[in-house]
Design an enzyme around this catalytic site. Structure first.
Site, mmCIF file in Angstrom:
data_model
loop_
_atom_site.group_PDB
_atom_site.id
_atom_site.type_symbol
_atom_site.label_atom_id
_atom_site.label_comp_id
_atom_site.label_asym_id
_atom_site.label_seq_id
_atom_site.Cartn_x
_atom_site.Cartn_y
_atom_site.Cartn_z
ATOM 1 N NE ARG A 1 42.162 35.246 41.885
ATOM 2 C CZ ARG A 1 41.197 34.385 41.686
ATOM 3 N NH1 ARG A 1 40.672 33.720 42.684
ATOM 4 N NH2 ARG A 1 40.742 34.159 40.476
ATOM 5 C CD GLN B 1 45.800 34.076 38.722
ATOM 6 O OE1 GLN B 1 46.676 33.518 38.055
ATOM 7 N NE2 GLN B 1 45.535 35.369 38.574
ATOM 8 C CB ALA C 1 35.464 39.760 38.184
ATOM 9 C CG ASN D 1 38.640 35.141 31.882
ATOM 10 O OD1 ASN D 1 38.187 35.513 32.956
ATOM 11 N ND2 ASN D 1 39.135 33.922 31.700
ATOM 12 N NE ARG E 1 43.923 42.957 39.809
ATOM 13 C CZ ARG E 1 43.749 41.645 39.608
ATOM 14 N NH1 ARG E 1 43.075 40.914 40.479
ATOM 15 N NH2 ARG E 1 44.227 41.083 38.511
ATOM 16 C CG ASP F 1 38.550 39.423 35.065
ATOM 17 O OD1 ASP F 1 38.871 38.391 34.457
ATOM 18 O OD2 ASP F 1 38.745 39.597 36.279
HETATM 19 C C1 LIG Z 1 34.813 34.648 38.555
HETATM 20 S S1 LIG Z 1 35.688 35.427 37.321
HETATM 21 C C2 LIG Z 1 37.279 35.584 38.001
HETATM 22 C C3 LIG Z 1 38.277 36.066 36.971
HETATM 23 O O1 LIG Z 1 39.241 36.887 37.638
HETATM 24 C C4 LIG Z 1 40.526 36.308 37.420
HETATM 25 O O2 LIG Z 1 41.529 37.270 37.334
HETATM 26 P P1 LIG Z 1 42.426 37.633 38.635
HETATM 27 O O3 LIG Z 1 42.809 36.334 39.279
HETATM 28 O O4 LIG Z 1 43.601 38.408 38.060
HETATM 29 O O5 LIG Z 1 41.537 38.499 39.508
HETATM 30 C C5 LIG Z 1 40.368 35.569 36.123
HETATM 31 O O6 LIG Z 1 40.373 36.439 35.014
HETATM 32 C C6 LIG Z 1 39.027 34.926 36.339
HETATM 33 O O7 LIG Z 1 38.418 34.436 35.202
#
Ligand SMILES: CSC[C@H]1O[C@H](OP(=O)(O)O)[C@H](O)[C@@H]1O
Length: 343
Positions: A45, A195, A47, A246, A88, A236
């Site tokens: 995961r 996360q 972005a 985000n 996604r 994101d």
């Molecule tokens: C480097 S930006 C990553 C960004 O993605 C995360 O979301 P997810 O874990 O659901 O993919 C989160 O929004 C982070 O800031």
């Protein structure tokens, strides 16, 4: 720094982030379907990392082609990029990477089938490698804003586990350590998928960065006590006016930061800027399953059958963002991204 994705010996290895921080398990992904589910189920995961994985997914889709009629080749590539695009909806890097791979495929008409496949693999590897350089430049630009000894709060994981290396929000933390600076970092655990606890605390702790894990509901009191010098998050999708999607919980951090006068920075590789989305209102926000809120590793944390609302992202209005830091430079308000990123 732990690498979440590797192309080696002709195979795609993906670190299963659902098993972190307890187990560090890499799995080979051999088909475009493998990559689709790795993104959808959040084995990987973040972005930028989603974009990199999708690029390799397009190559894996091309690999299964055994005909060289270019029209048919392109039809297959288009079908598989549309399939991957369903994994996604919010991180625009996914669509940016898919478009880039599709555009590359269009240029390969006069090549043999093997050379078409080779060229798509080279493009995926380029996307992967470019991301590392982008993140390092984001970190270098952040160090023009930050000072040795600062205390920084971050949310979710915009770290090396969300990218090829360095991360975006964490890049200045790694580069500061290289320079012998000492930042203190507060990592918000980031409910519901944790996360921050499972990934950011893990990677920073193992890299020797001074990191303290907090629950999301502790962020406000730290700002009220004047203990936070800056907040840095990832993104994101950044809309053309600077509104930024985000991880859920980012918006309330930005509101509190405004109230307490804490600079709120967003770390953004330029592939995360989406000029075709005018404002945050048009950014699609992913809603995920209720199990992510009502269970953790199979342990119920809420009553059976309870109604759940689980948006994975929120949108921070550009008015609450002190600066958007990209690999091309620092963008200050008023944000008009179509002005060549406004740097
Ligand atoms: C480097 S930006 C990553 C960004 O993605 C995360 O979301 P997810 O874990 O659901 O993919 C989160 O929004 C982070 O800031």
């Amino acid at each position: 720094m732990i690498s979440p994705i590797e192309w080696r010996d002709g195979k795609l290895y993906i670190l299963n982030q659902l098993k972190l921080p307890v187990e560090k398990e890499y799995n080979v992904k051999s088909t475009v379907e493998d990559v689709f589910y790795a993104i959808k189920d959040m084995e990987l995961r973040g972005a930028p990392l989603i974009g990199i994985a999708a690029a390799y997914g397009v190559y894996l889709a091309a690999k299964e082609i055994d005909f060289n009629n270019h029209q048919e080749f392109m039809k297959h590539i288009e079908e598989k990029t549309e399939y991957l695009a369903q994994s996604r909806p919010t991180a625009v890097n996914l669509f940016w990477a898919l478009d880039r791979m599709k555009e590359k495929a269009k240029t390969l008409e006069n090549l043999s089938l093997d050379d078409k496949k080779k060229s798509l693999l080279e493009e995926a590897i380029s996307i992967h490698k470019e991301d590392e350089a982008i993140n390092r430049s984001i970190g270098e630009n952040f160090l023009k804003l930050l000072k040795d000894g600062m205390t920084i709060m971050t949310h979710c994981n915009a770290g090396s586990l969300a990218t090829s290396k360095y991360g975006t929000a964490t890049s200045p933390m790694y580069l500061a350590k290289e320079k012998g600076w000492s930042f203190k970092v507060f990592a918000n655990e980031t409910r519901p998928y944790l996360q921050g606890a499972r990934l950011t605390a893990y990677e920073l702790h193992h890299s020797g960065v001074d990191v303290t894990l907090i629950c999301d509901n502790m962020a406000g009191s730290l700002m009220a006590e004047g203990k936070i010098d800056a907040i840095i998050t990832g993104a994101d999708r950044v809309a053309a006016n600077g509104d930024t999607a985000n991880k859920i919980g980012t918006l309330q951090l930005a509101v509190m930061a405004k109230h307490y006068g804490v600079p709120f920075y967003v770390a953004v590789p330029t592939p995360t800027i989406d000029l075709s989305t005018p404002t945050g209102k048009e950014i699609p926000i992913e809603e995920r399953g209720s199990h992510e809120v009502t269970n953790w590793f199979g342990k119920a944390t809420a009553p059976e059958g309870i109604k759940v609302f689980n948006p994975a992202f929120d949108v921070t209005p550009h008015q609450l963002i002190t600066a958007i830091v990209t690999e091309k430079g620092i963008i200050y308000p008023p944000y008009n991204m179509s002005r060549g990123w406004g740097c």
